[in-house]
Scaffold this motif. Sequence first.
Motif, PDB file in Angstrom:
ATOM      1  N   UNK A   9      -3.392  -0.841  22.511  1.00  0.00           N
ATOM      2  CA  UNK A   9      -4.257  -0.908  21.339  1.00  0.00           C
ATOM      3  C   UNK A   9      -3.491  -1.498  20.152  1.00  0.00           C
ATOM      4  N   UNK A  10      -4.179  -2.333  19.367  1.00  0.00           N
ATOM      5  CA  UNK A  10      -3.599  -2.887  18.145  1.00  0.00           C
ATOM      6  C   UNK A  10      -4.058  -2.037  16.964  1.00  0.00           C
ATOM      7  N   UNK A  11      -3.095  -1.443  16.275  1.00  0.00           N
ATOM      8  CA  UNK A  11      -3.394  -0.575  15.134  1.00  0.00           C
ATOM      9  C   UNK A  11      -2.874  -1.253  13.869  1.00  0.00           C
ATOM     10  N   UNK A  12      -3.734  -1.313  12.851  1.00  0.00           N
ATOM     11  CA  UNK A  12      -3.363  -1.918  11.567  1.00  0.00           C
ATOM     12  C   UNK A  12      -3.172  -0.784  10.562  1.00  0.00           C
ATOM     13  N   UNK A  13      -1.900  -0.493  10.278  1.00  0.00           N
ATOM     14  CA  UNK A  13      -1.539   0.629   9.426  1.00  0.00           C
ATOM     15  C   UNK A  13      -1.401   0.153   7.973  1.00  0.00           C
ATOM     16  N   UNK A  14      -2.177   0.707   7.028  1.00  0.00           N
ATOM     17  CA  UNK A  14      -2.021   0.311   5.622  1.00  0.00           C
ATOM     18  C   UNK A  14      -0.596   0.542   5.130  1.00  0.00           C
ATOM     19  N   UNK A  15      -0.047  -0.438   4.441  1.00  0.00           N
ATOM     20  CA  UNK A  15       1.342  -0.334   3.986  1.00  0.00           C
ATOM     21  C   UNK A  15       1.546   0.838   3.036  1.00  0.00           C
ATOM     22  N   UNK A  16       0.504   1.190   2.268  1.00  0.00           N
ATOM     23  CA  UNK A  16       0.628   2.321   1.352  1.00  0.00           C
ATOM     24  C   UNK A  16       0.913   3.617   2.078  1.00  0.00           C
ATOM     25  N   UNK A  17       0.274   3.830   3.227  1.00  0.00           N
ATOM     26  CA  UNK A  17       0.504   5.062   3.985  1.00  0.00           C
ATOM     27  C   UNK A  17       1.889   5.069   4.608  1.00  0.00           C
ATOM     28  N   UNK A  18       2.436   3.898   4.936  1.00  0.00           N
ATOM     29  CA  UNK A  18       3.783   3.833   5.500  1.00  0.00           C
ATOM     30  C   UNK A  18       4.817   4.231   4.461  1.00  0.00           C
ATOM     31  N   UNK A  19       4.603   3.783   3.220  1.00  0.00           N
ATOM     32  CA  UNK A  19       5.553   4.098   2.148  1.00  0.00           C
ATOM     33  C   UNK A  19       5.496   5.580   1.783  1.00  0.00           C
ATOM     34  N   UNK A  20       4.297   6.181   1.833  1.00  0.00           N
ATOM     35  CA  UNK A  20       4.114   7.550   1.347  1.00  0.00           C
ATOM     36  C   UNK A  20       4.343   8.621   2.404  1.00  0.00           C
TER      37      UNK A  20
END
Length: 272
Positions: free
Chosen positions: A158-169
Amino acid sequence: MESFVGDIQSQVLDNYDTLVAITPRLIIAVVLLLIFWFLGYYVKKLANKRLEKNMNDSLLANFLAGLVRGVILLLGILFVLRFWGFTGVVTSVLTGAGISAFIIGFALKDIGENFLAGILLAFKRPFKIGDVIEITGMKGRVIKLNLRDTQIKTEDGKDVYMPNGSIVKNPLINFTIDGFIRNQFDIGLDHGSDYPAAILLMEKSMLQVKGVLKGERAPMVVVKEITNNAIIVTTFYWVNTFTRVPGYNRVKSQAIVEVVQALEKAGFNLKR
């Protein structure tokens, strides 16, 4: 038609002195714009080369380099306007840009947050393309870093597109940043078995599995727990994440088969 041409000639003659007066300033303004245009072009080219080398991400590097060029061109236009004496226009442009940026930023807060987070990740990135990461319970291999999100591919494709904001937080786990990852599996031995012999046999069997590291990161087998039906032993082993052949799941499968076959061949009874 002759009247039209005559009117044009008349207007040119009436404003001849004015045209002569502004021509040098017009030439200087054009030259200044060309200077800023070429400066922006070469700065973009240099910045793109440096950023792509440091970030390993051509998309973001090209965007940031283009942003630098845009700023240089904007400064050039404002400088030319000041040169022509349009100070009020420059002030109005800057004021309008500030108000517009505030309104747009408030309306697109989440998009802006992810965009800025993407820039932060590009300069101080806790992972690179190809790393296996886990965040907010989602685990997969990093495929691409975009301006708004990071694309990861899970083990089931599966290809998951993770928002960069959630990665930082959120806390992020990188399983492959140093090139090594440890895996494990459990096997149950019947009560009364020769446990030291079984552990030694399991460790030797693991060394025969392709992809399992040796030396300082050699396999290790330890007793995990005692249950009513069996003695549970855990096998720990390391694999190199930089060499992706064979994959993690294939190595684990081969390791389990190798250990089980060796134990059964030696006469050990396996339990759950």
